[in-house]
Design a protein around this motif. Structure first.
Motif, PDB file in Angstrom:
ATOM      1  N   SER A  75       0.825  -1.205   0.000  1.00 28.20           N
ATOM      2  CA  SER A  75       0.000   0.000   0.000  1.00 28.20           C
ATOM      3  C   SER A  75       0.864   1.263   0.000  1.00 28.20           C
ATOM      4  N   ALA A  76       1.964   1.208   0.838  1.00 31.72           N
ATOM      5  CA  ALA A  76       2.895   2.352   0.917  1.00 31.72           C
ATOM      6  C   ALA A  76       3.555   2.577  -0.440  1.00 31.72           C
ATOM      7  N   GLU A  77       3.973   1.505  -1.116  1.00 30.28           N
ATOM      8  CA  GLU A  77       4.633   1.609  -2.429  1.00 30.28           C
ATOM      9  C   GLU A  77       3.662   2.176  -3.476  1.00 30.28           C
ATOM     10  N   THR A  78       2.388   1.687  -3.431  1.00 33.01           N
ATOM     11  CA  THR A  78       1.374   2.189  -4.349  1.00 33.01           C
ATOM     12  C   THR A  78       1.190   3.700  -4.197  1.00 33.01           C
ATOM     13  N   GLY A  79       1.176   4.150  -2.918  1.00 38.86           N
ATOM     14  CA  GLY A  79       1.044   5.575  -2.633  1.00 38.86           C
ATOM     15  C   GLY A  79       2.201   6.365  -3.226  1.00 38.86           C
ATOM     16  N   GLN A  80       3.461   5.848  -3.038  1.00 40.48           N
ATOM     17  CA  GLN A  80       4.682   6.511  -3.533  1.00 40.48           C
ATOM     18  C   GLN A  80       4.613   6.641  -5.039  1.00 40.48           C
ATOM     19  N   ARG A  81       4.186   5.502  -5.717  1.00 40.13           N
ATOM     20  CA  ARG A  81       4.123   5.505  -7.183  1.00 40.13           C
ATOM     21  C   ARG A  81       3.113   6.534  -7.659  1.00 40.13           C
ATOM     22  N   GLY A  82       2.023   6.576  -7.063  1.00 40.77           N
ATOM     23  CA  GLY A  82       0.986   7.536  -7.467  1.00 40.77           C
ATOM     24  C   GLY A  82       1.468   8.977  -7.341  1.00 40.77           C
ATOM     25  N   PHE A  83       2.154   9.280  -6.145  1.00 35.21           N
ATOM     26  CA  PHE A  83       2.671  10.627  -5.898  1.00 35.21           C
ATOM     27  C   PHE A  83       3.719  11.003  -6.927  1.00 35.21           C
ATOM     28  N   LEU A  84       4.628  10.030  -7.206  1.00 45.46           N
ATOM     29  CA  LEU A  84       5.700  10.313  -8.169  1.00 45.46           C
ATOM     30  C   LEU A  84       5.096  10.588  -9.532  1.00 45.46           C
ATOM     31  N   LEU A  85       4.056   9.933  -9.955  1.00 44.62           N
ATOM     32  CA  LEU A  85       3.471  10.113 -11.289  1.00 44.62           C
ATOM     33  C   LEU A  85       2.652  11.398 -11.374  1.00 44.62           C
ATOM     34  N   THR A  86       1.867  11.647 -10.331  1.00 39.04           N
ATOM     35  CA  THR A  86       0.936  12.770 -10.428  1.00 39.04           C
ATOM     36  C   THR A  86       1.355  13.988  -9.679  1.00 39.04           C
ATOM     37  N   GLY A  87       2.184  13.794  -8.633  1.00 37.57           N
ATOM     38  CA  GLY A  87       2.571  14.927  -7.776  1.00 37.57           C
ATOM     39  C   GLY A  87       1.451  15.326  -6.824  1.00 37.57           C
ATOM     40  N   LYS A  88       0.361  14.563  -6.828  1.00 34.29           N
ATOM     41  CA  LYS A  88      -0.748  14.898  -5.931  1.00 34.29           C
ATOM     42  C   LYS A  88      -0.474  14.399  -4.528  1.00 34.29           C
ATOM     43  N   ASP A  89      -0.664  15.265  -3.575  1.00 33.43           N
ATOM     44  CA  ASP A  89      -0.359  14.939  -2.178  1.00 33.43           C
ATOM     45  C   ASP A  89      -1.302  13.867  -1.615  1.00 33.43           C
ATOM     46  N   SER A  90      -2.551  13.733  -2.172  1.00 35.19           N
ATOM     47  CA  SER A  90      -3.536  12.778  -1.655  1.00 35.19           C
ATOM     48  C   SER A  90      -3.046  11.328  -1.712  1.00 35.19           C
ATOM     49  N   TYR A  91      -2.133  11.075  -2.741  1.00 35.98           N
ATOM     50  CA  TYR A  91      -1.585   9.703  -2.812  1.00 35.98           C
ATOM     51  C   TYR A  91      -0.728   9.335  -1.630  1.00 35.98           C
ATOM     52  N   LEU A  92      -0.209  10.385  -0.968  1.00 45.59           N
ATOM     53  CA  LEU A  92       0.727  10.105   0.141  1.00 45.59           C
ATOM     54  C   LEU A  92       0.002   9.600   1.411  1.00 45.59           C
ATOM     55  N   GLN A  93      -1.315   9.753   1.332  1.00 44.90           N
ATOM     56  CA  GLN A  93      -2.076   9.340   2.543  1.00 44.90           C
ATOM     57  C   GLN A  93      -1.847   7.887   2.923  1.00 44.90           C
ATOM     58  N   SER A  94      -1.982   7.004   1.920  1.00 40.01           N
ATOM     59  CA  SER A  94      -1.791   5.558   2.225  1.00 40.01           C
ATOM     60  C   SER A  94      -0.371   5.278   2.671  1.00 40.01           C
ATOM     61  N   PHE A  95       0.629   6.024   2.070  1.00 38.93           N
ATOM     62  CA  PHE A  95       2.032   5.866   2.498  1.00 38.93           C
ATOM     63  C   PHE A  95       2.181   6.217   3.955  1.00 38.93           C
ATOM     64  N   ARG A  96       1.578   7.374   4.336  1.00 35.44           N
ATOM     65  CA  ARG A  96       1.735   7.828   5.725  1.00 35.44           C
ATOM     66  C   ARG A  96       1.084   6.847   6.712  1.00 35.44           C
ATOM     67  N   ARG A  97      -0.088   6.357   6.286  1.00 34.79           N
ATOM     68  CA  ARG A  97      -0.763   5.380   7.154  1.00 34.79           C
ATOM     69  C   ARG A  97       0.081   4.147   7.401  1.00 34.79           C
ATOM     70  N   ALA A  98       0.699   3.681   6.279  1.00 37.56           N
ATOM     71  CA  ALA A  98       1.522   2.460   6.379  1.00 37.56           C
ATOM     72  C   ALA A  98       2.755   2.730   7.211  1.00 37.56           C
ATOM     73  N   LYS A  99       3.352   3.888   6.974  1.00 40.02           N
ATOM     74  CA  LYS A  99       4.589   4.217   7.692  1.00 40.02           C
ATOM     75  C   LYS A  99       4.325   4.287   9.210  1.00 40.02           C
ATOM     76  N   GLN A 100       3.121   4.804   9.510  1.00 41.89           N
ATOM     77  CA  GLN A 100       2.761   4.907  10.922  1.00 41.89           C
ATOM     78  C   GLN A 100       2.448   3.529  11.531  1.00 41.89           C
ATOM     79  N   ALA A 101       1.733   2.703  10.763  1.00 43.21           N
ATOM     80  CA  ALA A 101       1.237   1.419  11.289  1.00 43.21           C
ATOM     81  C   ALA A 101       2.316   0.354  11.393  1.00 43.21           C
ATOM     82  N   LEU A 102       3.249   0.360  10.362  1.00 49.43           N
ATOM     83  CA  LEU A 102       4.172  -0.778  10.283  1.00 49.43           C
ATOM     84  C   LEU A 102       5.024  -1.025  11.525  1.00 49.43           C
ATOM     85  N   PRO A 103       5.680   0.055  12.122  1.00 53.31           N
ATOM     86  CA  PRO A 103       6.488  -0.259  13.317  1.00 53.31           C
ATOM     87  C   PRO A 103       5.626  -0.845  14.458  1.00 53.31           C
ATOM     88  N   ARG A 104       4.394  -0.325  14.539  1.00 55.34           N
ATOM     89  CA  ARG A 104       3.523  -0.856  15.607  1.00 55.34           C
ATOM     90  C   ARG A 104       3.211  -2.346  15.385  1.00 55.34           C
TER      91      ARG A 104
END
Lengths: 143, 481
Positions: free
Chosen positions: B46-75
């Protein structure tokens, strides 16, 4: 005094007693004829076998209760049941002073009851008194 | 024994059940770990999908799933960490995830800063792609391992369940067997009980029959005894009665003989006095000594014989007397008897004391006979050398009432204690008149009243007569007629 002399019928099985009684009656001055019967059968035969006329002859019975063939009380009862003989005086003489027996004799109509006491003197006294009694006694006409 | 086996089986079943539950809990845990490991992969993807979307479109909304994953994974890794501490693939997985997240972060930072080319270059370096591949492989291996554990645990729990079932079956069989044994035992004991009851019933019946027979025997014996007693009474009566008739002749003719002798003697004396002369010595002796002496002896003997016969006659008559039990006021009764002998007692200077007088149910006449005989005897046989003391005392002993008549008289020798109760028997010096009848009479009466009389005595000291009677008597021995 009655013109017809009273005959004494002595019914006593013991000859010694009979003799002693007779002797003492005589000593008392009684001169009447004494006829002695040693058992109940002959005594009853004499009493009831006489004709109707002579049955009314006055007799006095001296009766012993212990007879070999019957009880003196049976003879007493027979005499007292008979219409002609029932007024005949009966003097019971016996060795027993059993109250029940004495009472029974009086119930049957015996006139005098004399026990034969072994103290001979009192016995002779009783017999002599009886003899005196006999000399003054009037036997009632029967019928 | 059965209960012990059953208890062991139940314990085993319980223990197996606990183990089964543990196996099932472990299986559930393995399932959970497996799900969470797979979830890690999804988050990374999910985090990778978010990164790919952001890199292609530059839209910040794609980063949401990345941030969620980044937050959840260590927990998430921290949560399953202790469970998988032993797993050789867990540490590399965590490292791969960190690397991947680091790569994604860097490219995103570069893109944000407008350095698209540099970010793209990192992506194209295939480092991220390889780490991603590592994550997939490691997750697949861990998941596979956990599945194995799960399968093992489920199999184990299946076996455990089968085992529990088997043990339970065994328990059931044992239970059934035990129930059978118990039922059998119960049936047997019921049978035994019934047999015992039947035996008891039989014993009762036999006992009742025995009792019945005994009762009949007792009744027959009693009737026999009563008949024998009646016969003795009648016999005594007839004997005494018939003995008296010849005795009367002996006495009568002895008296005649005496009178005749007297008259003869008088006549001889009179003739001798008138005509003079001397009576030959032997004739004189015969007249004056021999004849009177003979007659005296005959008279004494016949008098004695008469008394004895009279006594037998009296005993026989009293034996036939009907006894009637009634409640007796003993104080009054004893006072009455004491009054009749008090005169005699006073003459011999004796003291008469009446103590306790417990009441009893008995025949009045018989009691009067008994006590007057005992009291008269006590007075008769006092010791003249000391003041007499006679006491009557009663005491209740269970169902009995015991009356004692005690004196301080001359006493009775031990060998005579029974003899004195026999008819015509007496004891001690024959210096007082008596026929030996009183105590025989007393004993006969005591027996008829259902009691006993006994004597204890010491010669020269005194005697004690103890009369034991039932306080309330059974049927009295009455001779009918």
């Amino acid at each position: 005094m009655n013109a017809v002399p009273v005959t004494i019928l002595l019914i006593e099985d013991d000859p010694g007693h009979a003799r002693l009684i007779e002797k003492n009656v005589r000593r008392a001055g009684v001169t009447n004829e004494i006829r002695h019967f040693a058992d109940g059968t002959t005594a009853l035969a004499h009493l009831f076998g006489r004709g109707e006329v002579s049955k009314s002859d006055p007799v006095l019975v001296l009766l012993d209760l212990n007879l070999p063939d019957m009880s003196g009380t049976d003879i007493l009862a027979r005499i007292k049941e008979d219409a002609m003989l029932r007024r005949t005086p009966v003097i019971v003489l016996t060795t027993t002073d059993d109250r029940q027996e004495v009472q029974r004799c009086y119930d049957l109509g015996c006139n005098v009851y004399i026990t034969k006491p072994v103290e001979y003197d009192s016995f002779t006294a009783a017999i002599r008194q009886l003899g005196l009694f006999l000399t003054v006694m009037q036997v009632p006409e029967s019928g | 024994m059965g209960a012990v086996v059953l208890g062991a089986v139940v314990c085993a079943s319980l223990w197996l059940s606990i183990r089964l539950v543990r196996d099932l809990q472990q299986a559930a845990r393995s399932q959970e770990i497996r799900a969470q490991t797979i979830e890690l992969l999804e988050q990374v993807t999910s985090a990778e999908t978010g990164q790919r979307g952001f890199l292609l479109t530059g839209k910040d909304s794609y980063l949401q799933s990345f941030r969620r994953a980044k937050q959840a994974l260590p927990r998430m890794t921290a949560a399953i960490g202790p469970e998988l501490a032993d797993d050789p693939d867990f540490r590399p997985l965590r490292a791969a995830i960190e690397d991947k997240l680091g790569e994604l972060e860097r490219t995103i930072e570069l893109a944000k800063a407008g350095r698209h080319d540099e970010a793209l270059a990192i992506v194209q370096s295939d480092f991220g792609e390889r780490r991603m591949q590592d994550v997939r492989t490691l997750v697949a291996r861990i998941a596979e391992r956990e599945r194995g554990v799960l399968v093992h645990d489920i199999a184990a729990s299946g076996r455990g369940a089968a085992f529990v079932a088997a043990v339970d079956a065994v328990a059931f069989v044992l239970l059934v067997l035990l129930a059978g044994v118990i039922a059998n035992g119960a049936r047997r004991s019921v049978r035994q009980l019934r047999r015992a009851q039947e035996a008891q019933q039989l014993a009762y019946t036999e006992l009742a029959a025995g009792r019945e027979r005994l009762e009949q025997t007792v009744q027959a014996r009693t009737a026999e005894l009563r008949r024998a007693n009646e016969e003795i009474q009648r016999f005594a009566y007839i004997v005494s009665h018939d003995l008296r008739a010849p005795l009367l002749n002996i006495i009568g003719f002895t008296s005649e003989l005496k009178n005749a002798t007297g008259r003869l003697h008088e006549f001889v004396e009179l003739n001798l006095a008138r005509e003079g002369g001397e009576l030959p010595a032997e004739v004189r002796e015969a007249c004056e000594a021999d004849l009177p002496e003979a007659i005296r002896f005959i008279e004494a003997s016949t008098a004695k014989m008469d008394r004895l016969i009279r006594a037998i006659l009296q005993l026989s008559r009293e034996g036939r007397r009907v006894l009637v039990p009634e409640r007796l006021d003993m104080a009054t009764l004893l006072d009455g008897i004491a009054d009749t002998v008090r005169h005699q007692a006073a003459e011999s200077g004796a003291e008469l004391v009446i103590g306790r007088t417990p009441p009893l149910v008995s025949d009045r006449w018989a009691m009067e006979q008994i006590f007057s005989n005992l009291l008269e005897n006590a007075i008769k046989y006092l010791n003249p050398s000391r003041p007499g003391r006679i006491s009557i005392d009663g005491v209740r002993e269970g169902t009995l009432v015991v009356y004692s008549v005690r004196d301080n008289g001359r006493g009775i020798a031990g060998r005579d204690l029974e003899r004195i109760f026999e008819l015509f028997r007496r004891a001690g010096p024959q210096d007082v008149p008596g026929e030996g009848i009183g105590l025989a009479h007393v004993r006969a009466l005591a027996r008829r009243l259902g009691g006993t009389i006994e004597c204890s005595s010491e010669l020269g000291v005194g005697s004690c007569f103890s009369l034991r009677l039932p306080a309330v008597p059974g049927p009295m021995e009455n001779v009918p007629g």
